[in-house]
Scaffold this motif. Structure first.
Motif, PDB file in Angstrom:
ATOM      1  N   LYS A   4      29.748  63.475  20.033  1.00  0.00           N
ATOM      2  CA  LYS A   4      29.142  63.005  18.787  1.00  0.00           C
ATOM      3  C   LYS A   4      28.902  61.500  18.828  1.00  0.00           C
ATOM      4  CE  LYS A   4      30.863  66.509  15.625  1.00  0.00           C
ATOM      5  NZ  LYS A   4      31.610  66.739  14.371  1.00  0.00           N
ATOM      6  N   ALA A   5      29.825  60.752  19.409  1.00  0.00           N
ATOM      7  CA  ALA A   5      29.672  59.296  19.508  1.00  0.00           C
ATOM      8  C   ALA A   5      28.454  58.934  20.355  1.00  0.00           C
ATOM      9  CB  ALA A   5      30.934  58.670  20.091  1.00  0.00           C
ATOM     10  N   VAL A   6      28.273  59.614  21.465  1.00  0.00           N
ATOM     11  CA  VAL A   6      27.131  59.345  22.348  1.00  0.00           C
ATOM     12  C   VAL A   6      25.822  59.721  21.659  1.00  0.00           C
ATOM     13  CG1 VAL A   6      26.026  60.020  24.525  1.00  0.00           C
ATOM     14  CG2 VAL A   6      28.467  59.505  24.473  1.00  0.00           C
ATOM     15  N   LYS A   7      25.799  60.851  20.959  1.00  0.00           N
ATOM     16  CA  LYS A   7      24.583  61.263  20.248  1.00  0.00           C
ATOM     17  C   LYS A   7      24.205  60.265  19.162  1.00  0.00           C
ATOM     18  CE  LYS A   7      24.781  66.230  20.998  1.00  0.00           C
ATOM     19  NZ  LYS A   7      24.927  67.552  20.380  1.00  0.00           N
ATOM     20  N   ALA A   8      25.211  59.559  18.628  1.00  0.00           N
ATOM     21  CA  ALA A   8      24.963  58.565  17.583  1.00  0.00           C
ATOM     22  C   ALA A   8      24.641  57.185  18.158  1.00  0.00           C
ATOM     23  CB  ALA A   8      26.176  58.467  16.661  1.00  0.00           C
ATOM     24  N   GLY A   9      24.595  57.068  19.489  1.00  0.00           N
ATOM     25  CA  GLY A   9      24.224  55.810  20.118  1.00  0.00           C
ATOM     26  C   GLY A   9      25.369  55.051  20.759  1.00  0.00           C
ATOM     27  N   GLY A  10      26.565  55.634  20.736  1.00  0.00           N
ATOM     28  CA  GLY A  10      27.724  54.991  21.353  1.00  0.00           C
ATOM     29  C   GLY A  10      27.726  55.156  22.864  1.00  0.00           C
ATOM     30  N   THR A  11      28.690  54.512  23.504  1.00  0.00           N
ATOM     31  CA  THR A  11      28.821  54.552  24.955  1.00  0.00           C
ATOM     32  C   THR A  11      30.262  54.895  25.328  1.00  0.00           C
ATOM     33  OG1 THR A  11      27.197  52.776  25.114  1.00  0.00           O
ATOM     34  CG2 THR A  11      28.500  53.208  27.068  1.00  0.00           C
ATOM     35  N   ILE A  12      30.429  55.788  26.284  1.00  0.00           N
ATOM     36  CA  ILE A  12      31.764  56.130  26.768  1.00  0.00           C
ATOM     37  C   ILE A  12      32.215  55.059  27.750  1.00  0.00           C
ATOM     38  CG2 ILE A  12      33.113  57.777  28.123  1.00  0.00           C
ATOM     39  CD1 ILE A  12      31.278  59.971  27.040  1.00  0.00           C
ATOM     40  N   TYR A  13      33.404  54.485  27.539  1.00  0.00           N
ATOM     41  CA  TYR A  13      33.948  53.521  28.500  1.00  0.00           C
ATOM     42  C   TYR A  13      35.202  54.069  29.180  1.00  0.00           C
ATOM     43  CZ  TYR A  13      37.698  52.151  25.310  1.00  0.00           C
ATOM     44  OH  TYR A  13      38.795  52.158  24.499  1.00  0.00           O
ATOM     45  N   GLY A  14      35.795  55.102  28.611  1.00  0.00           N
ATOM     46  CA  GLY A  14      36.969  55.733  29.212  1.00  0.00           C
ATOM     47  C   GLY A  14      36.723  57.228  29.309  1.00  0.00           C
ATOM     48  N   TYR A  23      45.661  64.327  25.947  1.00  0.00           N
ATOM     49  CA  TYR A  23      44.239  64.126  26.219  1.00  0.00           C
ATOM     50  C   TYR A  23      43.857  62.755  25.689  1.00  0.00           C
ATOM     51  CZ  TYR A  23      39.191  64.579  25.558  1.00  0.00           C
ATOM     52  OH  TYR A  23      37.838  64.382  25.582  1.00  0.00           O
ATOM     53  N   GLY A  24      43.099  62.012  26.486  1.00  0.00           N
ATOM     54  CA  GLY A  24      42.662  60.701  26.025  1.00  0.00           C
ATOM     55  C   GLY A  24      41.282  60.354  26.544  1.00  0.00           C
ATOM     56  N   ALA A  25      40.582  59.484  25.818  1.00  0.00           N
ATOM     57  CA  ALA A  25      39.252  59.011  26.190  1.00  0.00           C
ATOM     58  C   ALA A  25      38.931  57.801  25.327  1.00  0.00           C
ATOM     59  CB  ALA A  25      38.212  60.109  25.987  1.00  0.00           C
ATOM     60  N   GLY A  26      37.801  57.132  25.612  1.00  0.00           N
ATOM     61  CA  GLY A  26      37.423  55.983  24.809  1.00  0.00           C
ATOM     62  C   GLY A  26      35.918  55.813  24.740  1.00  0.00           C
ATOM     63  N   ARG A  34      35.526  49.047  20.252  1.00  0.00           N
ATOM     64  CA  ARG A  34      36.056  50.060  21.162  1.00  0.00           C
ATOM     65  C   ARG A  34      37.026  50.962  20.404  1.00  0.00           C
ATOM     66  NH1 ARG A  34      37.715  47.465  26.782  1.00  0.00           N
ATOM     67  NH2 ARG A  34      36.800  49.344  27.617  1.00  0.00           N
ATOM     68  N   TRP A  35      36.886  52.260  20.626  1.00  0.00           N
ATOM     69  CA  TRP A  35      37.714  53.266  19.985  1.00  0.00           C
ATOM     70  C   TRP A  35      38.389  54.116  21.056  1.00  0.00           C
ATOM     71  CZ3 TRP A  35      38.042  53.552  14.662  1.00  0.00           C
ATOM     72  CH2 TRP A  35      37.121  52.798  13.959  1.00  0.00           C
ATOM     73  N   ASN A  36      39.650  54.432  20.847  1.00  0.00           N
ATOM     74  CA  ASN A  36      40.393  55.317  21.736  1.00  0.00           C
ATOM     75  C   ASN A  36      40.668  56.622  21.010  1.00  0.00           C
ATOM     76  OD1 ASN A  36      40.770  53.536  23.975  1.00  0.00           O
ATOM     77  ND2 ASN A  36      42.191  52.402  22.710  1.00  0.00           N
TER      78      ASN A  36
END
Length: 48
Positions: A4-14, A23-26, A34-36
């Motif tokens: 959902k973050a990527v579809k809204a224009g965000g970028t995955i950094y983790g 489970y973790g990601a960012g 930056r959001w974790n």
């Protein structure tokens, strides 16, 4: 949530990382914040 973050224009950094009990990601939002994301399944957590 990362999808959902990527579809809204965000970028995955983790990239998502699954350890079986945790489970973790960012990601970064459009403003550069930056959001974790972290989920822990306490019942499956290894005992020391």
């Amino acid at each position: 949530m990362l999808e959902k973050a990527v579809k809204a224009g965000g970028t995955i950094y983790g990239e998502p990382h699954d350890q079986g009990w945790m489970y973790g990601a960012g990601f970064t939002d459009l403003d550069g914040h930056r959001w974790n994301v972290l989920y822990m399944e306490m019942s499956k957590m290894p005992k020391e």
